[in-house]
Design an enzyme around this catalytic site. Structure first.
Site, PDB file in Angstrom:
ATOM      1  N   PRO A 110      -6.162  -0.276   6.292  1.00  0.00           N
ATOM      2  CG  PRO A 110      -5.124  -1.207   8.170  1.00  0.00           C
ATOM      3  CD  PRO A 110      -6.145  -1.491   7.116  1.00  0.00           C
ATOM      4  CG  ASP A 160       0.431  -5.507  -3.924  1.00  0.00           C
ATOM      5  OD1 ASP A 160       1.036  -6.590  -3.876  1.00  0.00           O
ATOM      6  OD2 ASP A 160       0.616  -4.579  -3.105  1.00  0.00           O
TER       7      ASP A 160
HETATM    8  O1  PMV Z   1       3.852  -3.215   1.108  1.00  0.00           O
HETATM    9  P1  PMV Z   1       3.081  -3.385  -0.126  1.00  0.00           P
HETATM   10  O2  PMV Z   1       1.639  -3.702   0.091  1.00  0.00           O
HETATM   11  O3  PMV Z   1       3.206  -2.193  -1.048  1.00  0.00           O
HETATM   12  O4  PMV Z   1       3.658  -4.678  -0.898  1.00  0.00           O
HETATM   13  C1  PMV Z   1       4.785  -4.592  -1.723  1.00  0.00           C
HETATM   14  C2  PMV Z   1       5.251  -5.941  -2.226  1.00  0.00           C
HETATM   15  C3  PMV Z   1       6.660  -5.872  -2.856  1.00  0.00           C
HETATM   16  O5  PMV Z   1       7.001  -7.195  -3.252  1.00  0.00           O
HETATM   17  C4  PMV Z   1       7.681  -5.377  -1.842  1.00  0.00           C
HETATM   18  C5  PMV Z   1       6.709  -4.947  -4.076  1.00  0.00           C
HETATM   19  C6  PMV Z   1       5.996  -5.473  -5.320  1.00  0.00           C
HETATM   20  O6  PMV Z   1       5.782  -4.656  -6.213  1.00  0.00           O
HETATM   21  O7  PMV Z   1       5.704  -6.681  -5.422  1.00  0.00           O
END
Ligand code: PMV
Length: 331
Positions: A110, A160
């Site tokens: 998702p 990520d």
């Molecule tokens: O919500 P997501 O999957 O985009 O995760 C972001 C994680 C953060 O720490 C908020 C941003 C980052 O670049 O690490």
């Protein structure tokens, strides 16, 4: 560089942040796990100089130089597809080749709910396009995917893309890179999608504002986040799931402090703890998105709770999840 083939398939996993999101943008550690949900990409050389992208999100468009022609979906299609086109172009320019490509994306991840779908798209496209030229290298893929992901949200820590490329569990610090984590036991995790989509870029910007107006307390929160990550690393290494779960909730409290949780997330987290979870917290950027839960093995009561989610008035959707140890795959 010469083409070695005219089509390629790649897939890359999504992720959960187990500890340290948001603070990781400011160089404190985070612990992440790749999950067994993927974005699949097929890339074919076409005989035009256009990059044509279709996605099972109901979007399709064609890019010719800087012009976009929407083929399917709402006006925002360009905003979503343009960074993916740039991702392919970045690889083509690094390989000194100007080609037209058809790119098809199919995802069982998702999107916009904290599970790393943008990063997984960047990793899978980078890997598929690069494999048209030669055997892809994971270090190169992750570095290029981070550059592309920064077109989607400019302050990305890059975490990520690294976890999606390499898979497994990792301890990540933006300036230092990552270390793989080896766990004594398989982590017993559950995931709840609140169903509310978020913009990671907006949430990262709101935390930046919080940091600027609350400098001293932000420093303290960063330190606490770092301590939690270090303790969590030891707990994972030792297979101590109770401590691991407990630290999850401590991390959630820090995320509440910086304003990225909300009433629905807090209700779901508290509900999980009341039903017997070892710990629960929001995962990713927050503001909706998803919750990660540490579940005592064979806890039937909690299983019933997960099965009944959606009927409980809170509206969460439970997603079965396991750690993915493969990372990006190219065929
Ligand atoms: O919500 P997501 O999957 O985009 O995760 C972001 C994680 C953060 O720490 C908020 C941003 C980052 O670049 O690490």
């Amino acid at each position: 560089m010469r083409l070695r083939r005219s089509s390629a398939i790649a897939s890359a996993p999504g992720k959960v942040v187990l500890f340290g999101e948001h603070f990781v943008v400011y160089d404190t550690p985070a612990i992440l796990a790749a999950i067994n949900r993927r974005v699949n990409v097929t890339v074919r050389v076409n005989n035009t100089d256009n990059i044509d992208i279709t996605s099972d999100l109901g979007l399709a468009g064609s890019f010719k130089d800087s012009r976009f022609n929407s083929l399917k979906g709402p006006k925002e299609a360009e905003t979503i597809l343009a960074p993916l086109c740039e991702c392919a172009r970045l690889v083509l320019s690094e390989r000194g080749c100007n080609l037209g490509l058809d790119i098809d994306l199919v995802s069982n991840l998702p999107e916009s709910v904290g599970l790393g779908s943008s990063a997984a798209c960047c990793v899978a496209i980078t890997a598929a396009v690069d494999s048209l030229f030669h055997e892809p290298d994971r270090n190169w893929i992750s570095a290029k995917a981070v550059e592309s992901e920064r077109l989607i949200h400019k302050d990305s820590s890059g975490a990520d893309c690294y976890i999606s490329t390499f898979g497994g569990l990792m301890y990540f610090v933006k300036k230092e890179g990552f270390k793989k984590i080896y766990s004594k036991k398989e982590l017993s995790l559950g995931l709840i999608n609140t169903g509310t989509k978020h913009s990671t870029g907006n949430l990262v910007s709101s935390v930046k504002k919080f940091k600027e107006t609350n400098q001293t307390s932000f420093k303290v929160l960063m330190l606490l986040s770092e301590i939690i990550c270090q303790k969590a690393l030891a707990a994972i290494n030792e297979g101590d799931e109770k401590t691991f779960g407990n630290l999850m909730y401590q991390n959630h409290v820090l995320l509440q402090e910086i304003g990225v949780s909300n009433k629905k997330i807090d209700e779901l987290v508290n509900m999980c703890l009341t039903k017997g979870a070892w710990g629960a917290k929001l995962t990713g950027a927050g503001g909706g998105g998803s919750i990660i839960v540490s579940i005592p093995r064979h806890d039937y009561g909690l299983k019933i709770f997960f099965d009944s989610l959606g009927n409980d008035g809170l509206g969460g959707q439970s997603i079965p999840v396991k750690v993915d140890f493969n990372g990006v795959l190219v065929a």
